[in-house]
Write an enzyme that holds these catalytic residues in place. Sequence first.
Site, PDB file in Angstrom:
ATOM      1  CG  ASN A  59      13.908   4.874  19.795  1.00 19.86           C
ATOM      2  OD1 ASN A  59      14.545   4.069  20.201  1.00 19.86           O
ATOM      3  ND2 ASN A  59      13.318   5.329  18.358  1.00 19.86           N
ATOM      4  CB  SER A 101      24.675   6.262  21.817  1.00 17.18           C
ATOM      5  OG  SER A 101      25.668   6.723  20.843  1.00 17.18           O
ATOM      6  CE1 TYR A 103      23.062   3.202  13.558  1.00 19.11           C
ATOM      7  CE2 TYR A 103      24.697   2.286  14.632  1.00 19.11           C
ATOM      8  CZ  TYR A 103      23.185   2.196  14.859  1.00 19.11           C
ATOM      9  OH  TYR A 103      22.474   1.545  15.596  1.00 19.11           O
ATOM     10  CE  LYS A 152      22.513   5.294  16.353  1.00 19.38           C
ATOM     11  NZ  LYS A 152      21.073   6.307  16.434  1.00 19.38           N
ATOM     12  CB  VAL A 160      17.241  -4.535  20.435  1.00 21.08           C
ATOM     13  CG1 VAL A 160      15.133  -4.307  20.810  1.00 21.08           C
ATOM     14  CG2 VAL A 160      18.176  -2.970  21.173  1.00 21.08           C
ATOM     15  CB  THR A 164      13.908  -3.129  15.829  1.00 21.85           C
ATOM     16  OG1 THR A 164      15.130  -3.574  15.305  1.00 21.85           O
ATOM     17  CG2 THR A 164      14.328  -3.245  17.099  1.00 21.85           C
TER      18      THR A 164
END
Length: 261
Positions: A87, A138, A152, A156, A183, A185
Amino acid sequence: MSTKTIIITGASRGLGLAIAQDAAALGASVAMFARSAELLAQEAQNIRDAGGAALAVPGDISQLADCRRLVEKTMSNFGRIDSIVHNAGMLEPIAPIAEADPAVWQQNLMTNLLGPMMLTQAALPYLRQNRGRVIHVSSGAATYAIAGWSAYCATKGGLNQLSRALAIEEELVTSLAVRPGVVDTEMQALIRTLGAEGMPEAAYQRFLNLKEKGELLPPEVPGGTLAVLALYAPREWDGDFLSWDEERVQELVRMYATRGD
Ligand SMILES: NC(=O)c1ccc[n+]([C@@H]2O[C@H](COP(=O)([O-])OP(=O)(O)OC[C@H]3O[C@@H](n4cnc5c(N)ncnc54)[C@H](OP(=O)(O)O)[C@@H]3O)[C@@H](O)[C@H]2O)c1
């Protein structure tokens, strides 16, 4: 209750922390890994205080010695490894290819792609023993490009291929790549801070709007799904790239989310 042991990288905050909390609540022992040693130790303590089994192992996923130490510490503490959730990840550089700093691009490559390969390699003998599972966190950006996110998107996309290669090479291990949705975060906060500079206006605005409209997922929502996948993903899904919210995945979650074994 499950006696399975799961290694979760990037478990100091955000999605990784939610996965660790959910996996512990499902009865798994969790080995939590990230660079922020104090924060990680505190979060592991919080899980133990709630009755779970958690070990904090501080380290950097881009360093081979740290990956090997994580496996050694997990084995000496819990005696087995059943799953890894890869993760830990970074988004930067947020800049067009014409301007991106190659040193930051390299750091992204080592964190998002080489790190998971090194950790899987170190843990494989134990994963094979337990017919283990490897979950690669991913992104939708693995399959399409976002301007300003070249590193990125590339790493990924590479992670999805790493997952598929593991699936065909290791008969005793189940390997999946999973997109967790968008998400709420620190990674999203970073997009809102740095995106104005390094991304086209429309792409940047899309992320601002998601936050303003309250459309970002709380980490515990996909986190719970990833914990269930790490413990119970069916062998037939080996090599697949899944979305956290697709029907077959949520059916599995409904079956196992409150169950330990
Ligand atoms: N948020 C989203 O919308 C979204 C969408 C799709 C995919 N994802 C993926 O979900 C995963 C988790 O992201 P997040 O949103 O929770 O981001 P986050 O809040 O920035 O968390 C990233 C985690 O990775 C750890 N980490 C970063 N570099 C590391 C390194 N070199 N070694 C060890 N740990 C490292 C961080 O801890 P330390 O700083 O303490 O090391 C932190 O625990 C990432 O792989 C990300 O690409 C997120």
